[in-house]
Design an enzyme around this catalytic site. Structure first.
Site, PDB file in Angstrom:
ATOM      1  N   GLU A   1      -2.164 -18.479   8.998  1.00 40.09           N
ATOM      2  CA  GLU A   1      -2.165 -17.236   9.792  1.00 40.09           C
ATOM      3  C   GLU A   1      -2.966 -17.374  11.078  1.00 40.09           C
ATOM      4  O   GLU A   1      -3.866 -16.583  11.366  1.00 40.09           O
ATOM      5  CB  GLU A   1      -2.676 -16.055   8.946  1.00 40.09           C
ATOM      6  CG  GLU A   1      -1.732 -15.726   7.799  1.00 40.09           C
ATOM      7  CD  GLU A   1      -2.037 -14.414   7.093  1.00 40.09           C
ATOM      8  OE1 GLU A   1      -3.180 -13.931   7.180  1.00 40.09           O
ATOM      9  OE2 GLU A   1      -1.120 -13.870   6.463  1.00 40.09           O
TER      10      GLU A   1
ATOM     11  N   GLU B   1       3.932 -16.392   1.619  1.00 38.38           N
ATOM     12  CA  GLU B   1       3.136 -15.288   1.069  1.00 38.38           C
ATOM     13  C   GLU B   1       3.973 -14.023   1.164  1.00 38.38           C
ATOM     14  O   GLU B   1       4.574 -13.755   2.207  1.00 38.38           O
ATOM     15  CB  GLU B   1       1.843 -15.045   1.859  1.00 38.38           C
ATOM     16  CG  GLU B   1       0.791 -16.101   1.699  1.00 38.38           C
ATOM     17  CD  GLU B   1      -0.516 -15.752   2.411  1.00 38.38           C
ATOM     18  OE1 GLU B   1      -0.838 -14.548   2.561  1.00 38.38           O
ATOM     19  OE2 GLU B   1      -1.214 -16.687   2.825  1.00 38.38           O
TER      20      GLU B   1
HETATM   21  P1  P53 Z   1      -5.718  -9.411   1.209  1.00 37.10           P
HETATM   22  C1  P53 Z   1      -3.892  -9.566   7.456  1.00 37.10           C
HETATM   23  C2  P53 Z   1      -2.547  -9.217   7.470  1.00 37.10           C
HETATM   24  C3  P53 Z   1      -1.659  -9.865   6.643  1.00 37.10           C
HETATM   25  C4  P53 Z   1      -2.115 -10.870   5.799  1.00 37.10           C
HETATM   26  O1  P53 Z   1      -4.523 -10.137   1.982  1.00 37.10           O
HETATM   27  C5  P53 Z   1      -3.450 -11.225   5.789  1.00 37.10           C
HETATM   28  C6  P53 Z   1      -4.345 -10.590   6.626  1.00 37.10           C
HETATM   29  C7  P53 Z   1      -5.786 -10.974   6.652  1.00 37.10           C
HETATM   30  O2  P53 Z   1      -6.473 -10.576   5.514  1.00 37.10           O
HETATM   31  O3  P53 Z   1      -3.956 -12.234   5.036  1.00 37.10           O
HETATM   32  C8  P53 Z   1      -3.161 -13.013   4.168  1.00 37.10           C
HETATM   33  O4  P53 Z   1      -6.300 -10.452   0.303  1.00 37.10           O
HETATM   34  C9  P53 Z   1      -3.942 -14.274   3.881  1.00 37.10           C
HETATM   35  C10 P53 Z   1      -4.467 -14.361   2.484  1.00 37.10           C
HETATM   36  C11 P53 Z   1      -4.740 -12.967   1.959  1.00 37.10           C
HETATM   37  C12 P53 Z   1      -3.417 -12.238   1.867  1.00 37.10           C
HETATM   38  O5  P53 Z   1      -2.798 -12.179   3.130  1.00 37.10           O
HETATM   39  O6  P53 Z   1      -6.634  -8.993   2.272  1.00 37.10           O
HETATM   40  O7  P53 Z   1      -3.258 -15.454   4.220  1.00 37.10           O
HETATM   41  O8  P53 Z   1      -5.578 -15.222   2.463  1.00 37.10           O
HETATM   42  O9  P53 Z   1      -5.393 -12.940   0.745  1.00 37.10           O
HETATM   43  C13 P53 Z   1      -3.540 -10.842   1.310  1.00 37.10           C
HETATM   44  O10 P53 Z   1      -5.096  -8.299   0.452  1.00 37.10           O
END
Ligand code: P53
Length: 477
Positions: free
Chosen positions: A175, A375
């Site tokens: 990211e 993801e």
């Molecule tokens: P959490 C922002 C927007 C979209 C994805 O997020 C993001 C973020 C930054 O947090 O992060 C990604 O755990 C990231 C993972 C993260 C996952 O999304 O905040 O690549 O490390 O855990 C979910 O709910």
């Protein structure tokens, strides 16, 4: 068209969010190790070193470091074809600038990858997922410093050489484009290892752009090195895809959407096409942002383009022009509006499966590179019933609708998709809030926000559902 026969179904995590063992095997301190637990709407604090008495959720996380064999067994039970995780840079180079890598750290990933391969699971590996060594932050000021390019490339080379026969799919920076929101201290340290000093505040935006350019050069250089070591490697970038829709059909809002897409996704343009797009160069000139990049570095960008495009997708955004803005310059902390056409999660993330189909099309139309969704998932509070069961139908609904949208992009639009690794097959520490209760898993982990819990694993209802999805190659959702 249908999903390919060898479609990579699986799950994704990141080292710092599940491994724990923050001081084991010679590991150094990473940016994740100095982040306290936040909550919904309460930001995580970045402390000056590790301070006694603070709650640092990543220190133990869910202790995958000692539980990985059992956890991989569970992934295999669901039929995983792929497992995406990251290598903690601090296990390999604890401070970031040592001469020699740390053998114990290398050995840990050797063993873990062997375990995956033994179960027929393809490791899909990110080199830098929000876990830069604090040594690099403190001594070099993170990626704003050109010297860090070499430190990263050296680290990448060590990993490529060591795991060349075990890992085929790689990603450089996770990211990389979260720092579009450059006013956020959290994103600057997570993406680039930058802690902004008071004197640097006026050039904060320039720091972000310089760091991002340096990361793009480091990524391209690493890609070239990787292909020398093993020409079969598939080396990709990783983009946080939150497509920014125009909030209305006003021409100004349409242009605002164009401006927003430029600002969030120029990173992907560089990774995939190998040059700095004109719109971003024009923006830098207009704003007086000075970027240090040599002709030689531009040549590296050109040669070291990606083999595939990996991205995360959780939600879409919407934007509307706010007042006078002839450049349609998107400021992420100012220009987002709520899209009333879609619901949102408890954490305010807008739920929009169609946005995934839109994203696949947007990337495909722009770059025509094979893609991987690395993801996609639903963070929610789970309730454990008296008998220990967990009925997470909301998670099943979210995933079902997104997988359907992904299939539609393949069926109707013919996009080339390599795989889908949902986030995250097992409950882990949230990156944005540091909470445990924002859960994503098919596998429940008994661990709470305050750090209490037995770490025991159990299957949620979604576990069997996903198993069936993989069994039928996505035909039965
Ligand atoms: P959490 C922002 C927007 C979209 C994805 O997020 C993001 C973020 C930054 O947090 O992060 C990604 O755990 C990231 C993972 C993260 C996952 O999304 O905040 O690549 O490390 O855990 C979910 O709910």
């Amino acid at each position: 068209m249908a999903l390919r026969k060898d479609f990579l179904w699986g799950g994704a995590v990141a080292a710092h969010q599940l491994e724990g063992g923050w001081q084991e095997g010679g590991k150094g301190i990473s940016v994740a190790d100095v982040m306290t637990a936040g909550a919904n709407g309460v930001p995580r604090r970045i402390t000056n070193g590790v301070i006694e008495g603070e709650n640092y959720p990543n220190h133990e996380a869910v202790d995958f470091y000692h539980h990985y064999k059992g956890d991989i067994e569970l992934f295999a039970e669901m039929g995983f074809k792929a497992f995406r995780t990251s290598i903690a840079w601090t296990r390999i180079f604890p401070e970031g600038d040592e001469e020699e890598p740390n053998e114990e750290g290398l050995k840990f990933y050797d063993d873990m990858f062997d375990e995956l391969i033994r179960h027929g699971i393809e490791p899909v590996i990110t080199l830098c997922h929000f876990e830069m060594p604090m040594g690099i932050v403190n001594k070099y000021g993170g990626f704003a410093n050109k010297k860090v390019i070499d430190l990263f490339v050296k680290y990448a080379r060590v990993c490529f050489e060591r795991y060349k026969d075990k890992v085929k799919y790689w990603m450089t920076f996770n990211e990389i484009n979260n720092q579009t929101d450059w006013k956020s201290d959290h994103h600057l340290i997570q993406d680039s290892g930058i802690i902004v000093s008071d004197e640097q505040r006026p050039i904060q935006e320039q720091l972000m752009y310089q760091a991002a350019v340096n990361e793009l050069i480091a990524s391209a250089q690493a890609t070239l090195v990787g292909h020398e070591i093993n020409p079969d490697f598939m080396i990709g970038c990783m983009i946080a895809m939150c497509p920014v829709y125009p909030a209305t059909d006003k021409p100004e809002d349409i242009m605002m959407h164009v401006g927003a897409m430029h600002k969030r996704y120029w990173f992907a343009e560089v990774h995939a096409r190998g040059f700095l797009p004109e719109h971003i160069v024009a923006y830098w000139q207009r704003k007086g942002i000075k970027i240090d990049i040599s002709e030689e570095e531009k040549e590296i960008l050109k040669k070291g383009t990606i083999d595939y495009l990996a991205f995360s997708y959780y939600m879409s955004f919407a934007t509307a022009v706010q007042g006078e803005n002839p450049g349609f310059d998107y400021d992420e902390s100012r220009d987002l509006v709520r899209n009333e056409n879609v619901p949102a999660s408890e954490w305010g993330w807008q739920i929009d499966p169609m946005g995934l189909r839109y994203s696949l099309n947007w990337f495909w139309d722009h770059f025509h590179k094979p893609m991987m969704i690395v993801e996609n998932g639903f963070g929610a509070v789970d309730t454990v019933e008296e008998d220990g069961s967990i009925h997470d139908d909301y998670r099943i609904d979210y995933l079902r609708n997104h997988i359907q949208a992904m299939k539609d992009a393949v069926d109707y639009e013919g996009v080339d998709l390599l795989g889908y690794t949902m986030w995250a097959p097992i409950d882990i520490v949230s990156a944005s809030t540091g909470e445990m209760k924002k859960r994503y898993g098919f596998i429940y982990v008994d661990k709470n926000n305050d750090g209490s819990g037995t770490l025991e694993r159990s299957r949620k209802k979604s576990f069997d559902w996903y198993k069936h999805v993989i069994e039928t190659n996505g035909e039965e959702l």
